[in-house]
Design an enzyme around this catalytic site. Structure first.
Site, PDB file in Angstrom:
ATOM      1  N   ASP A 162       0.870  -1.182   0.000  1.00  0.00           N
ATOM      2  CA  ASP A 162       0.000   0.000   0.000  1.00  0.00           C
ATOM      3  C   ASP A 162       0.908   1.234   0.000  1.00  0.00           C
ATOM      4  OD1 ASP A 162       0.899   0.244   2.616  1.00  0.00           O
ATOM      5  OD2 ASP A 162      -1.084   0.146   3.545  1.00  0.00           O
TER       6      ASP A 162
ATOM      7  N   CYS B 153       2.973  -3.360   4.189  1.00  0.00           N
ATOM      8  CA  CYS B 153       2.082  -2.260   4.587  1.00  0.00           C
ATOM      9  C   CYS B 153       2.675  -1.660   5.866  1.00  0.00           C
ATOM     10  CB  CYS B 153       0.636  -2.732   4.760  1.00  0.00           C
ATOM     11  SG  CYS B 153       0.350  -3.924   6.080  1.00  0.00           S
TER      12      CYS B 153
ATOM     13  N   HIS C 200       9.616 -24.534   8.708  1.00  0.00           N
ATOM     14  CA  HIS C 200       8.509 -25.257   9.335  1.00  0.00           C
ATOM     15  C   HIS C 200       7.149 -24.975   8.713  1.00  0.00           C
ATOM     16  CE1 HIS C 200      10.623 -26.249  13.415  1.00  0.00           C
ATOM     17  NE2 HIS C 200      11.331 -26.629  12.361  1.00  0.00           N
TER      18      HIS C 200
ATOM     19  N   HIS D 113       6.588 -31.549   9.340  1.00  0.00           N
ATOM     20  CA  HIS D 113       6.076 -30.203   9.060  1.00  0.00           C
ATOM     21  C   HIS D 113       5.142 -30.226   7.852  1.00  0.00           C
ATOM     22  CE1 HIS D 113       8.659 -28.789  12.151  1.00  0.00           C
ATOM     23  NE2 HIS D 113       9.698 -29.341  11.554  1.00  0.00           N
TER      24      HIS D 113
HETATM   25  C1  RB5 Z   1      -2.686   2.101   6.459  1.00  0.00           C
HETATM   26  O1  RB5 Z   1      -2.845   3.262   7.175  1.00  0.00           O
HETATM   27  C2  RB5 Z   1      -2.366   0.959   7.413  1.00  0.00           C
HETATM   28  O2  RB5 Z   1      -3.526   0.584   8.093  1.00  0.00           O
HETATM   29  C3  RB5 Z   1      -1.780  -0.212   6.646  1.00  0.00           C
HETATM   30  O3  RB5 Z   1      -0.593   0.187   6.047  1.00  0.00           O
HETATM   31  C4  RB5 Z   1      -1.433  -1.458   7.452  1.00  0.00           C
HETATM   32  O4  RB5 Z   1      -0.592  -1.168   8.515  1.00  0.00           O
HETATM   33  C5  RB5 Z   1      -2.584  -2.301   7.813  1.00  0.00           C
HETATM   34  O5  RB5 Z   1      -2.479  -3.338   8.468  1.00  0.00           O
END
Ligand code: RB5
Length: 153
Positions: A8, A65, A98, A133
């Site tokens: 993201d 993210c 694992h 595993h």
């Molecule tokens: C975005 O603000 C944030 O929620 C995203 O990057 C992430 O950390 C979500 O789990």
């Protein structure tokens, strides 16, 4: 190895560095974006990568993210995807040995670039141990079959 990479807006700048690293390491990379700092919804990018892993179009995926958590939750909804956030050398190694982890989730906010580079190299080069595993991972795959064959109450 074919690897799909997505993030993201929070993971965008580190993703570009990860793509460069993977290419330097000779990997075939499919970069699905996001391509700007404009806020986007992380599940959209988790889905772009997880679908490719689930269908076998790529062997592995990497998702970034802010925390790595949302990407992980979303990616694990896709059959055959085993995604987890890793945060050090040991989790990167054991996730392969694992758990046969095929989608590595990373936090852009909490991990430094050198650590991320090292973890990625470990994660790419560590084999799944199989044996007991494999039996355990197969049980998890069984849960997916159970969920897809039993209609919700
Ligand atoms: C975005 O603000 C944030 O929620 C995203 O990057 C992430 O950390 C979500 O789990």
């Amino acid at each position: 190895m074919r690897i799909a990479v997505g993030s993201d807006h929070r993971g965008q700048s580190i993703r570009l560095k990860i793509v460069e690293l993977l290419r330097r390491l000779g990997q075939e990379v499919l970069d699905v974006g996001t391509d700007s700092a404009e806020p986007v919804d992380y599940p959209d990018f988790a889905a772009l990568v997880a679908r490719k892993v689930s269908s076998g179009e790529v062997e592995r995926g990497i998702l970034i993210c802010g925390t790595g958590l949302g990407m992980c939750i979303a990616a694990n909804k896709f059959p055959g995807v085993r995604a987890a956030p890793c945060h050090d050398d040991l989790t990167a190694e054991m996730s392969r040995r694992h758990n046969d982890l095929n989608v590595l989730c990373l936090s852009a906010d909490m991990l430094g670039e050198r650590l991320i580079d090292r973890m990625i190299e470990i994660w790419l080069n560590t084999p799944f141990e199989g044996g007991r595993h494999a039996r355990r991972v197969e049980k998890i795959t069984g849960f997916e079959r159970e969920a897809s064959s039993s209609p919700p109450n």
